[in-house]
Design a protein around this motif. Structure first.
Motif, PDB file in Angstrom:
ATOM      1  N   ASP A  52     -59.348 -86.581 -21.440  1.00 47.21           N
ATOM      2  CA  ASP A  52     -58.327 -87.573 -21.809  1.00 47.21           C
ATOM      3  C   ASP A  52     -57.833 -87.362 -23.239  1.00 47.21           C
ATOM      4  O   ASP A  52     -56.643 -87.464 -23.517  1.00 47.21           O
ATOM      5  CB  ASP A  52     -58.875 -88.999 -21.666  1.00 47.21           C
ATOM      6  CG  ASP A  52     -59.042 -89.417 -20.224  1.00 47.21           C
ATOM      7  OD1 ASP A  52     -58.395 -88.809 -19.342  1.00 47.21           O
ATOM      8  OD2 ASP A  52     -59.827 -90.350 -19.976  1.00 47.21           O
ATOM      9  N   THR A  53     -58.750 -87.050 -24.146  1.00 49.83           N
ATOM     10  CA  THR A  53     -58.378 -86.802 -25.533  1.00 49.83           C
ATOM     11  C   THR A  53     -57.505 -85.562 -25.652  1.00 49.83           C
ATOM     12  O   THR A  53     -56.510 -85.555 -26.378  1.00 49.83           O
ATOM     13  CB  THR A  53     -59.633 -86.641 -26.408  1.00 49.83           C
ATOM     14  OG1 THR A  53     -60.467 -87.783 -26.248  1.00 49.83           O
ATOM     15  CG2 THR A  53     -59.279 -86.462 -27.870  1.00 49.83           C
ATOM     16  N   VAL A  54     -57.876 -84.508 -24.943  1.00 49.55           N
ATOM     17  CA  VAL A  54     -57.091 -83.273 -24.966  1.00 49.55           C
ATOM     18  C   VAL A  54     -55.686 -83.533 -24.415  1.00 49.55           C
ATOM     19  O   VAL A  54     -54.693 -83.087 -25.001  1.00 49.55           O
ATOM     20  CB  VAL A  54     -57.801 -82.149 -24.169  1.00 49.55           C
ATOM     21  CG1 VAL A  54     -56.889 -80.942 -23.993  1.00 49.55           C
ATOM     22  CG2 VAL A  54     -59.092 -81.744 -24.873  1.00 49.55           C
ATOM     23  N   CYS A  55     -55.589 -84.274 -23.336  1.00 46.93           N
ATOM     24  CA  CYS A  55     -54.274 -84.617 -22.766  1.00 46.93           C
ATOM     25  C   CYS A  55     -53.450 -85.424 -23.757  1.00 46.93           C
ATOM     26  O   CYS A  55     -52.247 -85.174 -23.934  1.00 46.93           O
ATOM     27  CB  CYS A  55     -54.440 -85.393 -21.465  1.00 46.93           C
ATOM     28  SG  CYS A  55     -55.107 -84.404 -20.114  1.00 46.93           S
ATOM     29  N   GLY A  60     -49.083 -85.990 -27.643  1.00 44.76           N
ATOM     30  CA  GLY A  60     -48.722 -86.432 -28.981  1.00 44.76           C
ATOM     31  C   GLY A  60     -48.218 -85.318 -29.887  1.00 44.76           C
ATOM     32  O   GLY A  60     -47.462 -85.569 -30.819  1.00 44.76           O
ATOM     33  N   MET A  61     -48.624 -84.081 -29.612  1.00 48.12           N
ATOM     34  CA  MET A  61     -48.243 -82.963 -30.471  1.00 48.12           C
ATOM     35  C   MET A  61     -47.168 -82.068 -29.855  1.00 48.12           C
ATOM     36  O   MET A  61     -46.886 -81.000 -30.386  1.00 48.12           O
ATOM     37  CB  MET A  61     -49.487 -82.124 -30.791  1.00 48.12           C
ATOM     38  CG  MET A  61     -50.550 -82.863 -31.569  1.00 48.12           C
ATOM     39  SD  MET A  61     -52.000 -81.843 -31.875  1.00 48.12           S
ATOM     40  CE  MET A  61     -51.327 -80.734 -33.117  1.00 48.12           C
ATOM     41  N   GLY A  66     -43.946 -77.232 -29.628  1.00 46.41           N
ATOM     42  CA  GLY A  66     -42.737 -76.632 -29.103  1.00 46.41           C
ATOM     43  C   GLY A  66     -41.841 -75.977 -30.135  1.00 46.41           C
ATOM     44  O   GLY A  66     -40.932 -75.226 -29.779  1.00 46.41           O
ATOM     45  N   ARG A  67     -42.094 -76.207 -31.408  1.00 48.30           N
ATOM     46  CA  ARG A  67     -41.260 -75.588 -32.439  1.00 48.30           C
ATOM     47  C   ARG A  67     -41.441 -74.083 -32.427  1.00 48.30           C
ATOM     48  O   ARG A  67     -42.554 -73.580 -32.341  1.00 48.30           O
ATOM     49  CB  ARG A  67     -41.639 -76.112 -33.832  1.00 48.30           C
ATOM     50  CG  ARG A  67     -41.091 -77.480 -34.078  1.00 48.30           C
ATOM     51  CD  ARG A  67     -41.288 -77.875 -35.539  1.00 48.30           C
ATOM     52  NE  ARG A  67     -41.525 -79.315 -35.538  1.00 48.30           N
ATOM     53  CZ  ARG A  67     -42.539 -79.904 -36.116  1.00 48.30           C
ATOM     54  NH1 ARG A  67     -43.422 -79.220 -36.793  1.00 48.30           N
ATOM     55  NH2 ARG A  67     -42.681 -81.204 -36.050  1.00 48.30           N
ATOM     56  N   ALA A  68     -40.362 -73.381 -32.564  1.00 49.43           N
ATOM     57  CA  ALA A  68     -40.391 -71.922 -32.527  1.00 49.43           C
ATOM     58  C   ALA A  68     -41.048 -71.330 -33.775  1.00 49.43           C
ATOM     59  O   ALA A  68     -41.620 -70.261 -33.715  1.00 49.43           O
ATOM     60  CB  ALA A  68     -38.980 -71.372 -32.364  1.00 49.43           C
TER      61      ALA A  68
END
Length: 69
Positions: A52-55, A60-61, A66-68
């Protein structure tokens, strides 16, 4: 044509936490980064992380991940 990556993101629990059970250079993610010539490893693993924490971290991140650059 192969794609080049400049960051490897790692999410996990104690088994992927840097230098807890294995040296970073000998870990699966350290070896992947080395083999694929990925210069930056962003390891968000912690000994107490659950699935759950990893998800939640992934959700959240997602903008940062997603930034290139």
């Amino acid at each position: 044509m192969l794609k080049n990556y400049n960051k490897l993101w790692v999410f996990g629990d104690s088994f992927s936490t840097p230098d807890l059970f294995v040296k970073s250079a000998e870990s699966y993610w350290g070896l992947v980064a080395s083999y694929l010539s990925i210069p930056t490893v962003k390891n968000c693993s912690r000994p107490v992380n659950s699935l759950d924490t990893v998800c939640q971290l992934l959700i959240g991140m997602q903008d940062e991940i997603g930034r290139a650059h």
